[in-house]
Design a protein around this motif. Structure first.
Motif, PDB file in Angstrom:
ATOM      1  N   ASP A 300       0.836  -1.199   0.000  1.00  0.00           N
ATOM      2  CA  ASP A 300       0.000   0.000   0.000  1.00  0.00           C
ATOM      3  C   ASP A 300       0.875   1.256   0.000  1.00  0.00           C
ATOM      4  O   ASP A 300       0.974   1.980   0.978  1.00  0.00           O
ATOM      5  N   GLY A 301       1.572   1.488  -1.096  1.00  0.00           N
ATOM      6  CA  GLY A 301       2.350   2.720  -1.233  1.00  0.00           C
ATOM      7  C   GLY A 301       3.742   2.664  -0.662  1.00  0.00           C
ATOM      8  O   GLY A 301       4.291   3.698  -0.252  1.00  0.00           O
ATOM      9  N   GLN A 302       4.353   1.469  -0.594  1.00  0.00           N
ATOM     10  CA  GLN A 302       5.728   1.298  -0.106  1.00  0.00           C
ATOM     11  C   GLN A 302       5.938   1.917   1.282  1.00  0.00           C
ATOM     12  O   GLN A 302       6.914   2.609   1.543  1.00  0.00           O
ATOM     13  N   GLN A 303       5.021   1.615   2.182  1.00  0.00           N
ATOM     14  CA  GLN A 303       5.139   2.080   3.561  1.00  0.00           C
ATOM     15  C   GLN A 303       5.827   1.010   4.407  1.00  0.00           C
ATOM     16  O   GLN A 303       5.530  -0.173   4.276  1.00  0.00           O
ATOM     17  N   ARG A 304       6.714   1.433   5.289  1.00  0.00           N
ATOM     18  CA  ARG A 304       7.377   0.514   6.209  1.00  0.00           C
ATOM     19  C   ARG A 304       6.572   0.421   7.512  1.00  0.00           C
ATOM     20  O   ARG A 304       6.008   1.409   7.984  1.00  0.00           O
ATOM     21  N   LEU A 305       6.569  -0.767   8.081  1.00  0.00           N
ATOM     22  CA  LEU A 305       5.843  -0.993   9.333  1.00  0.00           C
ATOM     23  C   LEU A 305       6.628  -0.425  10.503  1.00  0.00           C
ATOM     24  O   LEU A 305       7.788  -0.759  10.711  1.00  0.00           O
ATOM     25  N   ASN A 306       5.993   0.437  11.272  1.00  0.00           N
ATOM     26  CA  ASN A 306       6.555   0.956  12.510  1.00  0.00           C
ATOM     27  C   ASN A 306       6.085   0.067  13.660  1.00  0.00           C
ATOM     28  O   ASN A 306       4.920  -0.314  13.713  1.00  0.00           O
ATOM     29  N   TYR A 307       6.999  -0.259  14.564  1.00  0.00           N
ATOM     30  CA  TYR A 307       6.631  -1.175  15.655  1.00  0.00           C
ATOM     31  C   TYR A 307       5.412  -0.679  16.425  1.00  0.00           C
ATOM     32  O   TYR A 307       4.591  -1.474  16.894  1.00  0.00           O
ATOM     33  N   ASN A 308       5.276   0.620  16.536  1.00  0.00           N
ATOM     34  CA  ASN A 308       4.150   1.179  17.283  1.00  0.00           C
ATOM     35  C   ASN A 308       2.819   0.994  16.559  1.00  0.00           C
ATOM     36  O   ASN A 308       1.756   1.192  17.158  1.00  0.00           O
ATOM     37  N   ASP A 309       2.876   0.635  15.270  1.00  0.00           N
ATOM     38  CA  ASP A 309       1.643   0.373  14.518  1.00  0.00           C
ATOM     39  C   ASP A 309       1.133  -1.043  14.711  1.00  0.00           C
ATOM     40  O   ASP A 309       0.030  -1.380  14.278  1.00  0.00           O
ATOM     41  N   ILE A 310       1.943  -1.890  15.331  1.00  0.00           N
ATOM     42  CA  ILE A 310       1.542  -3.286  15.539  1.00  0.00           C
ATOM     43  C   ILE A 310       0.480  -3.336  16.642  1.00  0.00           C
ATOM     44  O   ILE A 310       0.620  -2.669  17.675  1.00  0.00           O
ATOM     45  N   PRO A 311      -0.580  -4.115  16.463  1.00  0.00           N
ATOM     46  CA  PRO A 311      -1.590  -4.246  17.529  1.00  0.00           C
ATOM     47  C   PRO A 311      -0.952  -4.622  18.862  1.00  0.00           C
ATOM     48  O   PRO A 311       0.004  -5.411  18.912  1.00  0.00           O
ATOM     49  N   LEU A 312      -1.452  -4.047  19.933  1.00  0.00           N
ATOM     50  CA  LEU A 312      -0.838  -4.203  21.247  1.00  0.00           C
ATOM     51  C   LEU A 312      -0.691  -5.661  21.660  1.00  0.00           C
ATOM     52  O   LEU A 312       0.292  -6.037  22.309  1.00  0.00           O
ATOM     53  N   HIS A 313      -1.661  -6.503  21.275  1.00  0.00           N
ATOM     54  CA  HIS A 313      -1.584  -7.903  21.712  1.00  0.00           C
ATOM     55  C   HIS A 313      -0.465  -8.661  20.994  1.00  0.00           C
ATOM     56  O   HIS A 313      -0.145  -9.792  21.375  1.00  0.00           O
ATOM     57  N   TRP A 314       0.138  -8.059  19.980  1.00  0.00           N
ATOM     58  CA  TRP A 314       1.275  -8.674  19.298  1.00  0.00           C
ATOM     59  C   TRP A 314       2.602  -8.036  19.710  1.00  0.00           C
ATOM     60  O   TRP A 314       3.669  -8.515  19.315  1.00  0.00           O
ATOM     61  N   GLN A 315       2.586  -6.961  20.459  1.00  0.00           N
ATOM     62  CA  GLN A 315       3.824  -6.300  20.861  1.00  0.00           C
ATOM     63  C   GLN A 315       4.444  -7.029  22.056  1.00  0.00           C
ATOM     64  O   GLN A 315       3.784  -7.255  23.062  1.00  0.00           O
ATOM     65  N   HIS A 317       7.929  -6.186  22.927  1.00  0.00           N
ATOM     66  CA  HIS A 317       9.048  -5.355  23.383  1.00  0.00           C
ATOM     67  C   HIS A 317       8.513  -4.085  24.046  1.00  0.00           C
ATOM     68  O   HIS A 317       7.577  -3.462  23.547  1.00  0.00           O
ATOM     69  N   LYS A 318       9.138  -3.721  25.164  1.00  0.00           N
ATOM     70  CA  LYS A 318       8.771  -2.469  25.822  1.00  0.00           C
ATOM     71  C   LYS A 318       9.415  -1.267  25.143  1.00  0.00           C
ATOM     72  O   LYS A 318       8.939  -0.135  25.293  1.00  0.00           O
ATOM     73  N   ASN A 319      10.497  -1.514  24.431  1.00  0.00           N
ATOM     74  CA  ASN A 319      11.203  -0.436  23.742  1.00  0.00           C
ATOM     75  C   ASN A 319      10.420  -0.041  22.488  1.00  0.00           C
ATOM     76  O   ASN A 319      10.436  -0.748  21.484  1.00  0.00           O
ATOM     77  N   THR A 320       9.748   1.079  22.552  1.00  0.00           N
ATOM     78  CA  THR A 320       8.949   1.550  21.409  1.00  0.00           C
ATOM     79  C   THR A 320       9.507   2.848  20.816  1.00  0.00           C
ATOM     80  O   THR A 320       8.846   3.506  20.025  1.00  0.00           O
ATOM     81  N   LYS A 321      10.744   3.199  21.203  1.00  0.00           N
ATOM     82  CA  LYS A 321      11.324   4.454  20.718  1.00  0.00           C
ATOM     83  C   LYS A 321      12.515   4.227  19.785  1.00  0.00           C
ATOM     84  O   LYS A 321      12.786   5.058  18.925  1.00  0.00           O
ATOM     85  N   SER A 322      13.231   3.139  19.957  1.00  0.00           N
ATOM     86  CA  SER A 322      14.352   2.850  19.064  1.00  0.00           C
ATOM     87  C   SER A 322      14.143   1.496  18.401  1.00  0.00           C
ATOM     88  O   SER A 322      13.388   0.661  18.888  1.00  0.00           O
ATOM     89  N   PHE A 323      14.814   1.301  17.263  1.00  0.00           N
ATOM     90  CA  PHE A 323      14.670   0.079  16.461  1.00  0.00           C
ATOM     91  C   PHE A 323      13.206  -0.227  16.163  1.00  0.00           C
ATOM     92  O   PHE A 323      12.751  -1.369  16.260  1.00  0.00           O
ATOM     93  N   VAL A 324      12.473   0.825  15.827  1.00  0.00           N
ATOM     94  CA  VAL A 324      11.037   0.643  15.546  1.00  0.00           C
ATOM     95  C   VAL A 324      10.799   0.018  14.172  1.00  0.00           C
ATOM     96  O   VAL A 324       9.669  -0.295  13.816  1.00  0.00           O
ATOM     97  N   ASP A 325      11.886  -0.184  13.400  1.00  0.00           N
ATOM     98  CA  ASP A 325      11.754  -0.843  12.098  1.00  0.00           C
ATOM     99  C   ASP A 325      12.212  -2.290  12.174  1.00  0.00           C
ATOM    100  O   ASP A 325      12.674  -2.863  11.190  1.00  0.00           O
ATOM    101  N   ARG A 326      12.072  -2.918  13.325  1.00  0.00           N
ATOM    102  CA  ARG A 326      12.592  -4.271  13.521  1.00  0.00           C
ATOM    103  C   ARG A 326      11.858  -5.326  12.703  1.00  0.00           C
ATOM    104  O   ARG A 326      12.317  -6.454  12.602  1.00  0.00           O
ATOM    105  N   PHE A 327      10.722  -4.983  12.139  1.00  0.00           N
ATOM    106  CA  PHE A 327      10.036  -5.849  11.185  1.00  0.00           C
ATOM    107  C   PHE A 327      10.089  -5.170   9.817  1.00  0.00           C
ATOM    108  O   PHE A 327       9.563  -4.072   9.643  1.00  0.00           O
ATOM    109  N   LYS A 328      10.750  -5.823   8.862  1.00  0.00           N
ATOM    110  CA  LYS A 328      10.980  -5.160   7.582  1.00  0.00           C
ATOM    111  C   LYS A 328      10.892  -6.149   6.422  1.00  0.00           C
ATOM    112  O   LYS A 328      11.486  -7.237   6.470  1.00  0.00           O
ATOM    113  N   VAL A 329      10.183  -5.753   5.387  1.00  0.00           N
ATOM    114  CA  VAL A 329      10.031  -6.576   4.194  1.00  0.00           C
ATOM    115  C   VAL A 329      11.244  -6.406   3.281  1.00  0.00           C
ATOM    116  O   VAL A 329      11.753  -5.293   3.112  1.00  0.00           O
TER     117      VAL A 329
END
Length: 416
Positions: A300-315, A317-329
């Motif tokens: 959908d427009g070459q958008q990268r997933l930000n960790y903070n966009d992941i539903p809470l029940h799948w999060q 890691h408590k670290n939500t400020k750094s390495f937020v691109d830890r899931f990448k296509v």
């Protein structure tokens, strides 16, 4: 043109130099699994050279054991891979082994670079002491001892670009300390930051390549012409069978039809009608849910997933400020992928396959193709049974063979 490969890993740099016509005398590496990989590759080259290549093909199809494969090559081939740490406790042993292997031959080149964790920007950011007390910071001093002992005409020292900014507690540059030490040993050095994508590799991988010349003077560094591959990352997936998470084979996997040229031009496909180690990690339902979300955002427009966009029940890691691109296509529609690093051995979250229907991370073979390892290159574990984790680690730590080959060809021109 005889060479020694120090801190050789799985031998990506060496593979490129061999293709360019250089002859390996010895590889020195501390990791046992990587040493097994190098012995298997030595068997590949020896059996191909002596007309018994079918025995190697039998091995990578699981028709004979590794012990049986190794029994087909001379002791000297096995002994050329030295599984020891480089340092004062082992250097004399290593020198003796190499001296025995080389006989009257000179050592014309030394290649290889010490482990990069101590210099990497990511490594420093994750370490509380910023890697200040890490003994690996000073392995270049051991490298210099090999230069002093063997007096090669040239050496090629590869490392991460973080080396350029890495400093001691006193603020001294490790890179400049290296260059000063190498100069004391009689080697003038020049370096550049080279990018793998400029050598036809489908990967965004920047490395410092420092080259030293015995009694050299300024201006000897080779000029490299940038090569455009003309394809996208999708090329590495085109002829590989689709897999779901947890599926695949360590040994023979037949190709799908392929009408392109890149895989042949880059020496990834080199004559066989099958490949190996196309075996995917099993993933949890949670991981697969996140992977699917990451692929959908990219579509959908070459958008990268930000960790903070992941539903809470799948999060997790408590670290939500750094390495937020830890899931990448690994985006199939780009001309190159993100850098393949050794962390891929811990999880595949940063290397998600772009096909949502497969819903998994990359296999070792796909990661190896991003690094331009040939499809007949077999990555070993410590035991006789292959290890997916060991393969990932070796692949992530390697120099792309295609890049190494082009560097070696230029050095051959200068040398001759």
């Amino acid at each position: 043109m005889n060479f020694i490969d120090l801190f050789s890993g799985a031998g990506g740099l060496s593979e490129g130099f061999i293709r360019a016509g250089f002859k390996p005398v010895a590889h020195v590496e501390i990791d046992k699994a990587a040493c097994n990989t190098m012995i298997t590759r030595a068997a590949y080259h020896y059996l191909k050279r002596t007309g018994n290549f079918n025995s190697y093909l039998d091995y990578i199809q699981n028709k004979i054991t590794r012990t049986e494969l190794y029994s087909l090559i001379p002791n000297k081939e096995r002994e050329s891979v030295i599984n020891l740490s480089i340092g004062d406790e082992n250097n004399e042993i290593i020198f003796d082994k190499i001296d025995s292997l080389k006989g009257d031959k000179s050592i014309d080149f030394i290649i290889g670079g010490p482990p990069c964790q101590a210099y990497s920007i990511v490594g420093r950011s994750r370490d509380g002491n910023r890697m200040q007390g890490d003994s690996r910071n000073y392995l270049f001093r051991e490298y210099a001892k090999f230069l002093e002992y063997y007096q090669p005409r040239y050496f090629v020292f590869e490392n991460v670009i973080g080396l350029k900014s890495a400093k001691t507690k006193n603020g001294d540059s490790y890179l400049e300390m290296m260059r000063e030490l190498f100069l004391e040993k009689g080697y003038y050095t020049e370096y550049k930051i080279l990018e793998a994508k400029d050598f036809g590799v489908l990967q965004n991988r920047k490395r410092i390549i420092l080259i030293g010349k015995k009694n050299g003077k300024e201006g000897f560094y080779p000029k490299f012409e940038k090569v455009q591959s003309g394809v996208t990352v999708s090329e590495i997936f085109k002829d590989l069978p689709s897999l779901r998470a947890g599926a695949g084979e360590y040994y023979k996997t037949n190709y799908k039809p392929y009408n392109g040229t890149y895989l042949f031009e880059s020496h990834i496909r080199n004559g066989l009608d099958f490949t190996t180690q196309h075996i995917s990690r099993p993933n949890t339902e949670q991981d697969k849910g996140i992977y699917k979300l990451a692929v959908e955002k990219w579509e959908d427009g070459q958008q990268r997933l930000n960790y903070n966009d992941i539903p809470l029940h799948w999060q997790t890691h408590k670290n939500t400020k750094s390495f937020v691109d830890r899931f990448k296509v690994v985006a199939a529609d780009l001309p190159y992928s993100q850098t393949v690093v050794a962390h891929i051995c811990k999880d595949g979250h940063y290397y998600i396959h772009p096909d949502k229907s497969q819903n998994r991370s990359l296999t070792p073979r796909e990661a190896a193709r991003l690094q331009t390892f040939p499809d007949d290159f077999f990555f070993e574990g410590i035991s006789e049974k292959p290890s997916r984790t060991a393969a990932y680690k070796q692949i992530g730590n390697a120099v792309p063979p295609l890049m190494a080959e082009k560097i070696a060809n230029k050095l051959k021109e200068i040398y001759e």
